[in-house]
Enzyme design. Sequence first.
Site, PDB file in Angstrom:
ATOM      1  N   LYS A  91     -11.405  -1.390   7.371  1.00 49.44           N
ATOM      2  CA  LYS A  91     -10.453  -2.178   8.147  1.00 49.44           C
ATOM      3  C   LYS A  91     -10.734  -2.097   9.648  1.00 49.44           C
ATOM      4  CE  LYS A  91      -8.258  -3.127   4.339  1.00 49.44           C
ATOM      5  NZ  LYS A  91      -7.211  -2.293   3.777  1.00 49.44           N
ATOM      6  N   TRP A 127       0.834  -1.210   0.000  1.00 47.71           N
ATOM      7  CA  TRP A 127       0.000   0.000   0.000  1.00 47.71           C
ATOM      8  C   TRP A 127       0.860   1.247   0.000  1.00 47.71           C
ATOM      9  CZ3 TRP A 127      -4.274  -1.340  -1.828  1.00 47.71           C
ATOM     10  CH2 TRP A 127      -4.917  -2.512  -1.430  1.00 47.71           C
ATOM     11  N   ASP A 142      -1.372   7.141   6.059  1.00 46.07           N
ATOM     12  CA  ASP A 142      -2.433   6.192   5.732  1.00 46.07           C
ATOM     13  C   ASP A 142      -2.625   5.342   6.990  1.00 46.07           C
ATOM     14  OD1 ASP A 142      -3.969   4.043   4.918  1.00 46.07           O
ATOM     15  OD2 ASP A 142      -2.755   3.544   3.161  1.00 46.07           O
TER      16      ASP A 142
END
Length: 356
Positions: free
Chosen positions: A190, A99, A166
């Site tokens: 998440k 990511w 993030d």
Amino acid sequence: MTKHVFNAGPCLLPQVAIDNAIAALKDFSGTGISLISISHRTKEWDAVMDECRSLWKELLNIPDTHEVVFLGGGASLQFLYVAMNYLEHKAAYLDTGVWAHKALVEAQGIGEAYAIACSKDRNYCYIPKGFEIPEDIDYLHITTNNTIYGTEIHEDMDCPVPLIADMSSDIMSRPVDVSKYALIYGGAQKNVGPAGVIFAIIRKDLLGRVSRHIPTMLDYRTHIDKLSMFNTPPVFSIFVMNETLKWLRSIGGVEAIYKINLEKARILYDEIDRNSLFIGTAEKEDRSIMNVCFVMAPGHEDLQDEFFAFAKDKGMVGIKGHRSVGGFRASIYNACSLEDVQALVDCMQEFEKLHE
Ligand SMILES: *Cc1c(COP(=O)(O)O)cnc(C)c1O
């Protein structure tokens, strides 16, 4: 049989949030209309948006310098927002996984961006440390929890330039000093809600410093000005996120869940370290408290499929590791209980006895 859900995302959500969503799908807030058929330009919907924004601010102690917005497009679209809104001259990215790397590549399509440090040499099993942060960059981008590899940056780092994070997979799992960040963003799925909505906590005074034209929808200022209602918001996802945060507050908020999360992670890592059949993949000091990655210990690799089947029989769901790491990953987000984790630990112990 009780299912113990360890999915990496979309993840387990508190049952009360699901029950309240079901009720609202039938009748939203006493309107007699389904949540997915209401107009978002109503006082009933405004109340949900206001409550959700307030909960974010309360639970994370977000200072007045920052605003929180809720948008569609996933965390992956935020990679582009970041570069569009902050990249002028040069930006640095800490490359700690897939990511993080994708965020970097997206920025490179907009301007000059580079990896300040990278842990790919050992399949991202650790967080690089000791790198120098130059003062002439626009921002440093980090991924605080690396969902796929089970590594986590545990401290809010001191950073001489705007810090962008993030936090898709560890938001609301631990206290965060929001004042240290120019931007915190992530997908809800998440830890704080269903898929379909992202959160962005934005320090307001750092916007508007780039010279490029930013398309309206990609400009954070649009969404701050319009309180996340410039266009139709993802009403269902925001509703469930709000219910999830209400649940979190009811159990004592982030400080309380952090204690439980630490305990869940401790009992699972203790078992991985104790059990002769398993071994953890992340460096111990960088181990995530949200995603716990492990594999069969050397010499026992051939037992992997047998353990999957054994665990499945005991009700374990979603413990397959990401294909780039292999083995197992248990995602133990906020809604995953100590009992769920204990069930997995028991299962690992029984499996070891079978093979003694
Ligand atoms: C899952 C994940 C993403 C991607 O999220 P999408 O909403 O699917 O785009 C980005 N960053 C991290 C850390 C993730 O875990």
